[in-house]
Design a protein around this motif. Sequence first.
Motif, PDB file in Angstrom:
ATOM      1  N   TYR A 102      15.170  -0.132   2.170  1.00  0.00           N
ATOM      2  CA  TYR A 102      16.342  -0.922   1.810  1.00  0.00           C
ATOM      3  C   TYR A 102      16.197  -1.463   0.392  1.00  0.00           C
ATOM      4  O   TYR A 102      15.130  -1.935   0.011  1.00  0.00           O
ATOM      5  N   THR A 103      17.305  -1.399  -0.363  1.00  0.00           N
ATOM      6  CA  THR A 103      17.381  -1.945  -1.717  1.00  0.00           C
ATOM      7  C   THR A 103      18.644  -2.791  -1.790  1.00  0.00           C
ATOM      8  O   THR A 103      19.695  -2.392  -1.261  1.00  0.00           O
ATOM      9  N   ILE A 104      18.572  -3.915  -2.465  1.00  0.00           N
ATOM     10  CA  ILE A 104      19.753  -4.775  -2.591  1.00  0.00           C
ATOM     11  C   ILE A 104      20.713  -4.178  -3.622  1.00  0.00           C
ATOM     12  O   ILE A 104      20.285  -3.598  -4.620  1.00  0.00           O
ATOM     13  N   THR A 105      22.008  -4.310  -3.359  1.00  0.00           N
ATOM     14  CA  THR A 105      23.040  -3.827  -4.270  1.00  0.00           C
ATOM     15  C   THR A 105      23.526  -4.989  -5.150  1.00  0.00           C
ATOM     16  O   THR A 105      23.145  -6.142  -4.921  1.00  0.00           O
ATOM     17  N   GLU A 106      24.386  -4.682  -6.105  1.00  0.00           N
ATOM     18  CA  GLU A 106      24.971  -5.746  -6.937  1.00  0.00           C
ATOM     19  C   GLU A 106      25.781  -6.708  -6.076  1.00  0.00           C
ATOM     20  O   GLU A 106      25.722  -7.922  -6.276  1.00  0.00           O
ATOM     21  N   VAL A 107      26.524  -6.160  -5.114  1.00  0.00           N
ATOM     22  CA  VAL A 107      27.304  -7.003  -4.200  1.00  0.00           C
ATOM     23  C   VAL A 107      26.358  -7.887  -3.387  1.00  0.00           C
ATOM     24  O   VAL A 107      26.631  -9.073  -3.171  1.00  0.00           O
ATOM     25  N   GLY A 108      25.237  -7.324  -2.966  1.00  0.00           N
ATOM     26  CA  GLY A 108      24.237  -8.089  -2.221  1.00  0.00           C
ATOM     27  C   GLY A 108      23.632  -9.201  -3.066  1.00  0.00           C
ATOM     28  O   GLY A 108      23.394 -10.310  -2.567  1.00  0.00           O
ATOM     29  N   MET A 109      23.379  -8.923  -4.340  1.00  0.00           N
ATOM     30  CA  MET A 109      22.836  -9.958  -5.237  1.00  0.00           C
ATOM     31  C   MET A 109      23.836 -11.093  -5.400  1.00  0.00           C
ATOM     32  O   MET A 109      23.450 -12.263  -5.417  1.00  0.00           O
TER      33      MET A 109
END
Length: 112
Positions: free
Chosen positions: A77-84
């Motif tokens: 799993y990697t965080i997305t811009e939306v997640g940030m």
Amino acid sequence: MAVHDQMMKGLLDGAILGLISQGETYGYEIIERLKHNEFPEVSDGSIYPVLLRLDKKGYVSTRMVKSDNGGPKRKYYTITEVGMSELTVFKKKWVELNLGMNNLMRSVGDAE
């Protein structure tokens, strides 16, 4: 759903996003890091539905990686811009809520 369960669900979402924001990771590692940081009530069964929900919301992206030892593939799993962006909002709200709850609990403690 009990109030306690609803609180844990929201906190777990933020905690997991926070962990993923520190770098690509996988489910078991997230569980271990939560336990290491003394996050309460962490179980395999509680983590994977959160990861699925975060993925469906577009807060994380995933990739499958073949195991080095011939075992099953592992989902990273990697965080997305939306997640940030969501994590930033979560942290701001957490600071505000934590301050308010601490103030309230101190005044409740004083009343005893």
